[in-house]
Design a protein around this motif. Structure first.
Motif, PDB file in Angstrom:
ATOM      1  N   VAL A  82       0.841  -1.200   0.000  1.00 60.79           N
ATOM      2  CA  VAL A  82       0.000   0.000   0.000  1.00 60.79           C
ATOM      3  C   VAL A  82       0.879   1.254   0.000  1.00 60.79           C
ATOM      4  O   VAL A  82       0.666   2.194  -0.769  1.00 60.79           O
ATOM      5  N   ARG A  83       1.909   1.240   0.848  1.00 58.87           N
ATOM      6  CA  ARG A  83       2.773   2.413   0.955  1.00 58.87           C
ATOM      7  C   ARG A  83       3.558   2.633  -0.329  1.00 58.87           C
ATOM      8  O   ARG A  83       3.584   3.719  -0.882  1.00 58.87           O
ATOM      9  N   GLU A  84       4.155   1.556  -0.826  1.00 54.61           N
ATOM     10  CA  GLU A  84       5.031   1.702  -1.997  1.00 54.61           C
ATOM     11  C   GLU A  84       4.271   2.096  -3.261  1.00 54.61           C
ATOM     12  O   GLU A  84       4.800   2.778  -4.116  1.00 54.61           O
ATOM     13  N   ASN A  85       3.011   1.647  -3.341  1.00 55.79           N
ATOM     14  CA  ASN A  85       2.227   1.968  -4.531  1.00 55.79           C
ATOM     15  C   ASN A  85       1.333   3.186  -4.331  1.00 55.79           C
ATOM     16  O   ASN A  85       0.534   3.516  -5.199  1.00 55.79           O
ATOM     17  N   ASN A  86       1.458   3.822  -3.174  1.00 56.36           N
ATOM     18  CA  ASN A  86       0.679   5.029  -2.881  1.00 56.36           C
ATOM     19  C   ASN A  86      -0.826   4.781  -3.064  1.00 56.36           C
ATOM     20  O   ASN A  86      -1.536   5.563  -3.685  1.00 56.36           O
ATOM     21  N   VAL A  87      -1.295   3.658  -2.535  1.00 53.80           N
ATOM     22  CA  VAL A  87      -2.716   3.296  -2.640  1.00 53.80           C
ATOM     23  C   VAL A  87      -3.485   3.991  -1.514  1.00 53.80           C
ATOM     24  O   VAL A  87      -3.035   3.989  -0.365  1.00 53.80           O
ATOM     25  N   LYS A  88      -4.610   4.599  -1.830  1.00 54.48           N
ATOM     26  CA  LYS A  88      -5.391   5.330  -0.831  1.00 54.48           C
ATOM     27  C   LYS A  88      -6.744   4.668  -0.521  1.00 54.48           C
ATOM     28  O   LYS A  88      -7.419   5.041   0.430  1.00 54.48           O
ATOM     29  N   MET A  89      -7.175   3.736  -1.375  1.00 55.82           N
ATOM     30  CA  MET A  89      -8.485   3.099  -1.174  1.00 55.82           C
ATOM     31  C   MET A  89      -8.340   1.595  -1.034  1.00 55.82           C
ATOM     32  O   MET A  89      -7.513   0.975  -1.716  1.00 55.82           O
ATOM     33  N   ALA A  90      -9.193   1.007  -0.192  1.00 58.27           N
ATOM     34  CA  ALA A  90      -9.150  -0.439   0.009  1.00 58.27           C
ATOM     35  C   ALA A  90     -10.555  -0.998   0.156  1.00 58.27           C
ATOM     36  O   ALA A  90     -11.480  -0.304   0.604  1.00 58.27           O
ATOM     37  N   ILE A  91     -10.697  -2.259  -0.232  1.00 56.56           N
ATOM     38  CA  ILE A  91     -11.945  -2.997  -0.026  1.00 56.56           C
ATOM     39  C   ILE A  91     -11.612  -4.169   0.888  1.00 56.56           C
ATOM     40  O   ILE A  91     -10.647  -4.894   0.641  1.00 56.56           O
ATOM     41  N   ILE A  92     -12.408  -4.339   1.948  1.00 55.43           N
ATOM     42  CA  ILE A  92     -12.177  -5.438   2.885  1.00 55.43           C
ATOM     43  C   ILE A  92     -13.295  -6.467   2.747  1.00 55.43           C
ATOM     44  O   ILE A  92     -14.473  -6.148   2.932  1.00 55.43           O
TER      45      ILE A  92
END
Lengths: 214, 214
Positions: free
Chosen positions: A147-157
């Motif tokens: 998540v950090r390395e790809n600069n991801v801001k949204m997630a689905i759980i």
């Protein structure tokens, strides 16, 4: 977070308006749309349409309506949908995979769709390495750094209830700002993180209330 | 429809309370619960818990709280969850099958779960006859009569947008009173039919609004 003064009820209706405009643009018969027509197609009163949009600027002309392409572009910008957002999905069970397939196919076939799942995660070792729509299932241990390395801001759980809080904390540590949660629990996250919960069982139980005697 | 004077916002919270009580009963450590504790676990203020429950009767004692098993039984009765409801699912795509699997397994493993999918329908001839969790996929042509003959009152729609309205009308003709709709359109149904819409794309688009600049 942006524009805190605007209520979430308003924000919730904007994607509905955008969907109507997308459809009107696709059919291509008209270049203008009235608040009446926009409201009718979105299932919202025309006065509310005008009021909602007025929060963000003057987009229409009295007695004429809104220019479809212009309002569409503006709504995309307001909703942050004028750029692609990377999304991770945690929980590669049957629901998770169904959602991932739907999302990835839609992203590939619809130019204006801007939410793209780029990572799948699961803790089940038998699922690791499986590939769905070109995306490999990775172990939970890699979630935070991915998540950090790809600069991801949204997630689905879509993990089970007892794993969801832990997953949410890893996501937050990695920098996630928005979570769509399918696990049947209330997630505790810091204030700067937005959670939307979709709980199918709760929806069905609520609907049962309205049934007449059988 | 029942108790029209009670707002849907109240009804929406009842399954949350029930879920907390189910969990407290499962753990089995305590027989009483205060509105504070119930509220905290449900993510609702304690005053609102008391106000919501007061619509339906006097279930608690001031300064003591609620008797867990009693309130649980009462909430199930209020929500119509004290009997099994048969459900049909229309749209045996990946999302539909994932939902059906989840529902049927849950029904089989959880005594207190009262919503049971008994029919799967799809228009795709290549899907007909496939069996998921013991349930065969049937053609849409049989939907209305199946619903009527089996006295089914609830349905889940997971067909594409352009087929959903047509499916909804067949369901209504067969006697359906409540629909959980996953298709990304607003369904037009008679007033006596309750629709809950779960639109994943709309949820994600709404969440995108809250992202900070990237």
């Amino acid at each position: 977070m942006r524009w805190n003064k605007i209520s979430d009820a308003v924000v919730r209706r904007l994607p509905l308006y955008l969907r109507v405009l997308d459809e009107v643009a696709r059919v291509g018969e008209t270049q203008m749309i009235s608040s009446q027509e926009l409201g009718e197609k979105a299932g919202v009163g025309s006065a509310l349409v005008r009021k909602d949009l007025a929060w963000f600027g003057e987009f229409g002309k009295q007695g004429v309506g809104y220019e479809v392409e212009f309002l569409r572009t503006e709504l995309k910008r307001i909703l942050n949908l004028d750029k692609v957002h990377k999304v991770v999905l945690v929980g590669a069970g049957s629901l998770g995979i169904a959602l991932a397939r739907y999302n990835i196919r839609r992203f590939e076939s619809d130019d204006s769709f801007s939410l793209k799942i780029i990572g799948l995660f699961d803790q089940d070792p038998t699922k690791l390495g499986r590939i769905y729509e070109g995306i490999e299932v990775r172990p939970l241990a890699e979630l935070e750094s991915f998540v950090r390395e790809n600069n991801v801001k949204m997630a689905i759980i879509t993990v089970p209830a007892d794993a969801a809080q832990d997953v949410a904390m890893q996501l937050v540590k990695g920098g996630i700002e928005a979570i769509l949660n399918f696990a049947p629990i209330k997630l505790n996250v810091p204030e700067h993180v937005r959670v939307a919960s979709t709980d199918l069982t709760l929806e069905l139980q609520r609907l049962a209330y309205y049934l007449s005697g059988e």
